[in-house]
Design a protein around this motif. Structure first.
Motif: not given
Length: 400
Positions: A47-49, A135-148
């Motif tokens: 969902y973006g950078l 991004p929606s709140m759900e999408q913000l959460a779904a961005m975090l696995p990319s960080v991990v």
């Protein structure tokens, strides 16, 4: 040591950009800040950078401490020397007072620390183009696995405030195997009804964005007292974060849905957070009702409710010492923390639980049947010994 020297993260770059970068890179304050081992990254997600600031390399199999900030709070805990040059006061950031507290640094030296910025909320962020869909709140959460995945973390211990707490809770619900534990401050698990939505819209017509966000962060009593703390945050919210980007984040947070959690056994196939959770709220905070409601929806065997006396909307800023001690025992309940300095004792370091990960325990830390007298310096019971942590399987409300 050789192994640590060989470990390098990709995409490392200076923390400063712009016309002053060259001058500051050659200055003593910048060199001192570089020595603190902070690195800045822009990470691609579905969902973006996502902008992330990280301190130190991963520490073996230990989880990373991953933070997520609230709306309007300048997010990243950058070194104080850099913050002065950026005209950002170190103690006015979401987590800086907490992580710069002396006893907290005794804890974090055992963990890699990762500060995540919501899209467009970091210092110096460009304004999103017209028509950009935040991004929606759900999408913000779904961005975090990319960080991990980017940093190779096996799992994280999340620390979130307000909107950030909601995002981390959503992350733990969707990706439970990536979350070892959660510290959720000022979380509101409930979406807004149409009356709340209408009130928010009306408030937006009659108040400036900084004032609207301040009413989310501070209680009416705190705002009426017009303290130096509130005034400093008004200035920070209005001057540091891009206002158009902040408005998008604020709008999305206010359109959130109910967090889909229920206490096990209350409804069929109830969803809940599977990891240990510490809920934190000040006794004079606008989020108090939301945190109490969240506590009622979580598994009492894995949940600690920490209600901090003499603390308003930002306990991590006004009571960093008490919050640090509570966090220490929370970690010990999960089997972390080897030796920590205790300034109350002349003997120096105090032995506690093993630093190695003992087991993926789902028992609660800091649990007790009664509240603690507010005059006590400890942030919780069992402060004299760590041996009994995680023994009692019900939630505690603590007044520090």
């Amino acid at each position: 040591m050789a192994g640590l020297q060989e470990l390098q993260f990709p995409e490392e770059k200076p923390l400063l950009r712009g016309q002053d970068a060259t001058e500051l890179e050659n200055s003593d304050p910048f060199l001192l800040a570089v020595d603190t081992d902070w690195k800045e990254h822009d990470i691609e997600t579905p969902y973006g950078l996502l902008h992330v600031v990280i301190r130190g390399p991963p520490k073996g199999n230990r989880p990373a401490i991953l933070t997520y900030h609230d709306v309007g709070l300048n997010p990243t805990g950058l070194p104080t020397t850099l913050l002065r040059h950026r005209c950002v006061s170190a103690d006015k950031l979401c987590f800086n007072t907490f992580f710069n507290f002396e006893d907290m640094q005794e804890i974090t030296k055992h963990f890699v620390v990762c500060h995540v910025d919501a899209p467009g909320q970091q210092v110096g962020a460009s304004q999103f183009p017209q028509g950009y869909q935040f991004p929606s709140m759900e999408q913000l959460a779904a961005m975090l696995p990319s960080v991990v995945q980017h940093f190779g973390f096996k799992y994280v211990i999340g620390i979130g405030v307000g909107a950030g707490a909601y995002v981390l809770a959503k992350f733990a619900l969707i990706f439970p195997d990536l979350v070892e534990g959660l510290v959720l401050m000022n979380i509101d698990p409930n979406g807004k009804g149409w009356i709340d939505w209408a009130a928010t819209k009306l408030s937006g017509l009659t108040s400036t964005l900084p004032d609207t966000v301040l009413s989310h962060l501070f209680s009416q009593e705190e705002l009426m007292n017009n303290s130096e703390l509130v005034q400093s945050y008004r200035q920070q919210i209005g001057n540091v974060v891009n206002q158009a980007n902040l408005q998008l984040f604020w709008n999305m947070y206010n359109s959130r849905r109910d967090l889909d959690i229920n206490r096990p056994g209350t409804v069929p196939n109830a969803k809940t957070l599977r990891c240990p959770v510490m809920l934190v709220v000040g006794d004079n905070a606008p989020a108090e009702d939301g945190v109490v409601d969240c506590n009622s929806k979580l598994d009492p065997t894995t949940t600690t409710f920490l209600k901090m006396a003499d603390s308003g909307g930002l306990p991590q800023v006004t009571q960093p010492g008490k919050l640090t001690e509570a966090f220490k025992y929370f970690l010990q309940g999960m089997g972390y923390i080897a030796y920590l300095k205790d300034r109350r004792l002349s003997g120096g370091a105090v032995p506690s639980a093993s630093m190695t990960r003992l087991a993926r325990s789902r028992t609660a830390s800091l649990t007790s049947a009664s509240s603690v007298d507010g005059s006590r310096p400890q942030a919780c019971t069992h402060s004299e010994s760590s041996e009994g942590l995680g023994q009692v399987n019900h939630t505690m409300e603590v007044s520090c």
